[in-house]
Design a protein around this motif. Structure first.
Motif, PDB file in Angstrom:
ATOM      1  N   VAL A 271      40.358  18.502  42.019  1.00 30.10           N
ATOM      2  CA  VAL A 271      39.482  19.626  41.674  1.00 30.10           C
ATOM      3  C   VAL A 271      39.967  20.894  42.361  1.00 30.10           C
ATOM      4  O   VAL A 271      39.977  21.980  41.765  1.00 30.10           O
ATOM      5  N   VAL A 272      40.379  20.767  43.620  1.00 28.82           N
ATOM      6  CA  VAL A 272      40.897  21.936  44.341  1.00 28.82           C
ATOM      7  C   VAL A 272      42.146  22.475  43.656  1.00 28.82           C
ATOM      8  O   VAL A 272      42.300  23.697  43.467  1.00 28.82           O
ATOM      9  N   LEU A 273      43.049  21.592  43.266  1.00 28.60           N
ATOM     10  CA  LEU A 273      44.280  22.040  42.617  1.00 28.60           C
ATOM     11  C   LEU A 273      44.000  22.704  41.270  1.00 28.60           C
ATOM     12  O   LEU A 273      44.577  23.757  40.950  1.00 28.60           O
ATOM     13  N   LEU A 274      43.135  22.108  40.483  1.00 28.66           N
ATOM     14  CA  LEU A 274      42.815  22.701  39.183  1.00 28.66           C
ATOM     15  C   LEU A 274      42.080  24.023  39.340  1.00 28.66           C
ATOM     16  O   LEU A 274      42.280  24.955  38.546  1.00 28.66           O
ATOM     17  N   PHE A 275      41.233  24.119  40.345  1.00 24.85           N
ATOM     18  CA  PHE A 275      40.534  25.383  40.585  1.00 24.85           C
ATOM     19  C   PHE A 275      41.526  26.488  40.957  1.00 24.85           C
ATOM     20  O   PHE A 275      41.442  27.613  40.452  1.00 24.85           O
ATOM     21  N   LEU A 276      42.474  26.188  41.834  1.00 24.08           N
ATOM     22  CA  LEU A 276      43.480  27.180  42.205  1.00 24.08           C
ATOM     23  C   LEU A 276      44.390  27.508  41.032  1.00 24.08           C
ATOM     24  O   LEU A 276      44.838  28.664  40.878  1.00 24.08           O
ATOM     25  N   TYR A 277      44.686  26.514  40.208  1.00 20.92           N
ATOM     26  CA  TYR A 277      45.560  26.747  39.059  1.00 20.92           C
ATOM     27  C   TYR A 277      44.921  27.715  38.064  1.00 20.92           C
ATOM     28  O   TYR A 277      45.626  28.479  37.385  1.00 20.92           O
ATOM     29  N   ASN A 278      43.604  27.680  37.956  1.00 17.47           N
ATOM     30  CA  ASN A 278      42.880  28.583  37.052  1.00 17.47           C
ATOM     31  C   ASN A 278      42.207  29.729  37.800  1.00 17.47           C
ATOM     32  O   ASN A 278      41.263  30.342  37.294  1.00 17.47           O
ATOM     33  N   PHE A 279      42.704  30.022  39.007  1.00 15.20           N
ATOM     34  CA  PHE A 279      42.085  31.058  39.840  1.00 15.20           C
ATOM     35  C   PHE A 279      42.211  32.435  39.212  1.00 15.20           C
ATOM     36  O   PHE A 279      41.353  33.298  39.387  1.00 15.20           O
ATOM     37  N   SER A 280      43.292  32.647  38.458  1.00 14.59           N
ATOM     38  CA  SER A 280      43.493  33.963  37.841  1.00 14.59           C
ATOM     39  C   SER A 280      42.445  34.270  36.784  1.00 14.59           C
ATOM     40  O   SER A 280      42.230  35.435  36.438  1.00 14.59           O
ATOM     41  N   ALA A 281      41.777  33.251  36.255  1.00 14.50           N
ATOM     42  CA  ALA A 281      40.706  33.510  35.286  1.00 14.50           C
ATOM     43  C   ALA A 281      39.491  34.131  35.960  1.00 14.50           C
ATOM     44  O   ALA A 281      38.715  34.855  35.329  1.00 14.50           O
ATOM     45  N   LEU A 282      39.312  33.870  37.272  1.00  8.53           N
ATOM     46  CA  LEU A 282      38.191  34.444  38.007  1.00  8.53           C
ATOM     47  C   LEU A 282      38.550  35.785  38.627  1.00  8.53           C
ATOM     48  O   LEU A 282      37.732  36.718  38.637  1.00  8.53           O
ATOM     49  N   TYR A 283      39.758  35.886  39.178  1.00  5.86           N
ATOM     50  CA  TYR A 283      40.187  37.109  39.857  1.00  5.86           C
ATOM     51  C   TYR A 283      41.552  37.508  39.299  1.00  5.86           C
ATOM     52  O   TYR A 283      42.554  36.844  39.573  1.00  5.86           O
ATOM     53  N   LYS A 284      41.569  38.563  38.514  1.00  2.25           N
ATOM     54  CA  LYS A 284      42.831  39.031  37.946  1.00  2.25           C
ATOM     55  C   LYS A 284      43.741  39.600  39.016  1.00  2.25           C
ATOM     56  O   LYS A 284      44.960  39.432  38.975  1.00  2.25           O
ATOM     57  N   THR A 285      43.130  40.323  39.973  1.00  6.30           N
ATOM     58  CA  THR A 285      43.894  40.929  41.059  1.00  6.30           C
ATOM     59  C   THR A 285      43.227  40.616  42.388  1.00  6.30           C
ATOM     60  O   THR A 285      42.026  40.355  42.459  1.00  6.30           O
ATOM     61  N   LEU A 286      44.018  40.639  43.434  1.00  6.28           N
ATOM     62  CA  LEU A 286      43.528  40.477  44.794  1.00  6.28           C
ATOM     63  C   LEU A 286      43.784  41.761  45.560  1.00  6.28           C
ATOM     64  O   LEU A 286      44.862  42.372  45.428  1.00  6.28           O
ATOM     65  N   SER A 287      42.795  42.198  46.320  1.00  4.97           N
ATOM     66  CA  SER A 287      42.908  43.474  47.031  1.00  4.97           C
ATOM     67  C   SER A 287      42.534  43.296  48.490  1.00  4.97           C
ATOM     68  O   SER A 287      41.780  42.380  48.857  1.00  4.97           O
ATOM     69  N   LEU A 288      43.087  44.169  49.318  1.00  2.00           N
ATOM     70  CA  LEU A 288      42.808  44.194  50.747  1.00  2.00           C
ATOM     71  C   LEU A 288      42.427  45.611  51.118  1.00  2.00           C
ATOM     72  O   LEU A 288      43.194  46.544  50.885  1.00  2.00           O
ATOM     73  N   GLY A 289      41.228  45.764  51.682  1.00  3.14           N
ATOM     74  CA  GLY A 289      40.765  47.110  52.006  1.00  3.14           C
ATOM     75  C   GLY A 289      39.486  47.065  52.801  1.00  3.14           C
ATOM     76  O   GLY A 289      39.150  46.062  53.440  1.00  3.14           O
ATOM     77  N   VAL A 290      38.724  48.141  52.727  1.00  2.00           N
ATOM     78  CA  VAL A 290      37.467  48.263  53.453  1.00  2.00           C
ATOM     79  C   VAL A 290      36.375  47.535  52.665  1.00  2.00           C
ATOM     80  O   VAL A 290      36.254  47.737  51.452  1.00  2.00           O
ATOM     81  N   PRO A 291      35.597  46.650  53.328  1.00  2.00           N
ATOM     82  CA  PRO A 291      34.506  45.975  52.604  1.00  2.00           C
ATOM     83  C   PRO A 291      33.540  46.973  51.980  1.00  2.00           C
ATOM     84  O   PRO A 291      33.116  47.929  52.635  1.00  2.00           O
ATOM     85  N   PHE A 292      33.232  46.769  50.700  1.00  2.00           N
ATOM     86  CA  PHE A 292      32.362  47.648  49.924  1.00  2.00           C
ATOM     87  C   PHE A 292      32.922  49.069  49.840  1.00  2.00           C
ATOM     88  O   PHE A 292      32.191  50.019  49.593  1.00  2.00           O
ATOM     89  N   GLY A 293      34.229  49.188  50.057  1.00  2.00           N
ATOM     90  CA  GLY A 293      34.866  50.497  50.006  1.00  2.00           C
ATOM     91  C   GLY A 293      36.133  50.451  49.179  1.00  2.00           C
ATOM     92  O   GLY A 293      36.354  49.526  48.384  1.00  2.00           O
TER      93      GLY A 293
END
Length: 326
Positions: free
Chosen positions: A129-151
């Motif tokens: 389940v963990v592997l399949l969830f990570l394999y389809n992770f792009s369906a939930l989050y198209k991009t990943l960002s690093l910044g100020v929380p709520f900013g």
């Protein structure tokens, strides 16, 4: 015995007392007969011989095809992928397990709660389940960002470029492995006598130095056998990466079995033998690592397999020598 003029008795001239006559033949210790052990040994040997005979003579196994596939480049490529995934997952999983174990043992309630929750969730969810969830992770989050929380976001990453098949397999196995390694490491640290902690603290050693030089080396005696057992499980768990489109050893055999349906059994035997080889190598390494860390903890180090063989041959020769001398 004679009496001196002063009335004293002298033992200088006392007659010698002969020792009792010895038996004509010395008593020989006869080992206890154990017929049940010999019967059980004979039954096991007969069953083992029948099993080996069935493996060698049953045409269903197709040993000629087994020999053909065993060294094929496509199988060896899958084996290399299995080794690569196992190596990365073992290292990252152990490092993550150490951090989680230290967080679980820390004085911060937040760190303890986060570590406990992580271990609880990852040990509860099946690895597939963990592997399949990570394999389809792009369906939930198209991009990943690093910044100020709520900013505003300072850095943005394209998840589809980062989540390659190898990355998904390594991350999934490492996350799962860290949860189990955390409990192994925590149990090893708790097995160290509390007096060792107190003695190190009394010497004024820094906390990190106490853990690195005193506590952790002693904990390794308990950690090593448990984590190696976990590592063997990790080797077999790599067969699940086939479901995230990574052709490891098992995935390659599955793919070849679809192309050559008549060779499914030989291919499964090839995979079985290679997994046996890998786990045997890890088990041998485990023995020598345990033997290394047993120094100072036992009166005598356990003999190596070569030493056991030499001792066994010496015992057989000594037994034959005694029997021929009687």
């Amino acid at each position: 015995m004679s009496e001196s003029p002063g009335g004293a008795v002298s033992l200088a001239t006392a007659p010698a007392i002969d020792p009792p006559p010895r038996a004509a033949t010395a008593d020989r210790v006869v080992p206890r007969r154990r017929p049940g052990r010999w019967i059980a040994t004979a039954v096991v040997l007969v069953l083992l011989a029948q099993f080996v005979h069935g493996l060698a003579t049953n045409p269903f196994y197709q040993w000629d095809r087994f020999g053909y596939w065993f060294w094929r480049p496509t199988i060896l490529d899958g084996l290399l992928i299995t080794l690569e995934v196992t190596a990365w997952s073992a290292v990252l999983g152990l490092l993550g397990g150490i951090l989680l174990a230290l967080a679980r043992l820390s004085g911060s309630p937040v760190l303890r709660a986060v570590s406990w929750t992580y271990v609880w969730v990852l040990r509860s969810v099946p690895l597939i389940v963990v592997l399949l969830f990570l394999y389809n992770f792009s369906a939930l989050y198209k991009t990943l960002s690093l910044g100020v929380p709520f900013g505003p976001a300072l850095f943005t990453f394209d998840e589809s470029r980062l989540a390659t098949d190898m990355a998904v397999a390594v991350v999934g196995l490492s996350l799962n492995e860290a949860a189990y390694a955390a409990e192994v490491v925590r149990g090893g640290i708790l097995s160290v006598d509390q007096g060792q902690h107190e003695a190190a603290a009394a010497l004024g050693l820094p906390r990190a130095h106490r853990f690195r030089r005193i506590v952790f080396p002693q904990a390794l005696r308990s950690i090593t056998p448990n984590y190696v057992n976990q590592l063997i499980g990790l080797i077999k768990s790599t067969s699940l990466v086939f479901y995230v489109s990574l052709l490891d050893l098992f995935g390659t055999a599955q793919s070849m079995g679809s192309t050559y349906p008549g060779d499914i059994v030989p291919l499964l035997l090839v995979v079985t033998v290679w997994y046996l080889i890998l786990t045997t190598v890890v088990s041998v390494a485990q023995f020598y690592v345990e033997r290394y860390y047993a120094r100072g903890a036992t009166r005598a180090l356990p003999p190596t397999p070569l030493q056991r063989l030499r001792n066994g041959l010496a015992d057989v020769r000594e037994r034959l020598r005694r029997e021929t001398a009687v």
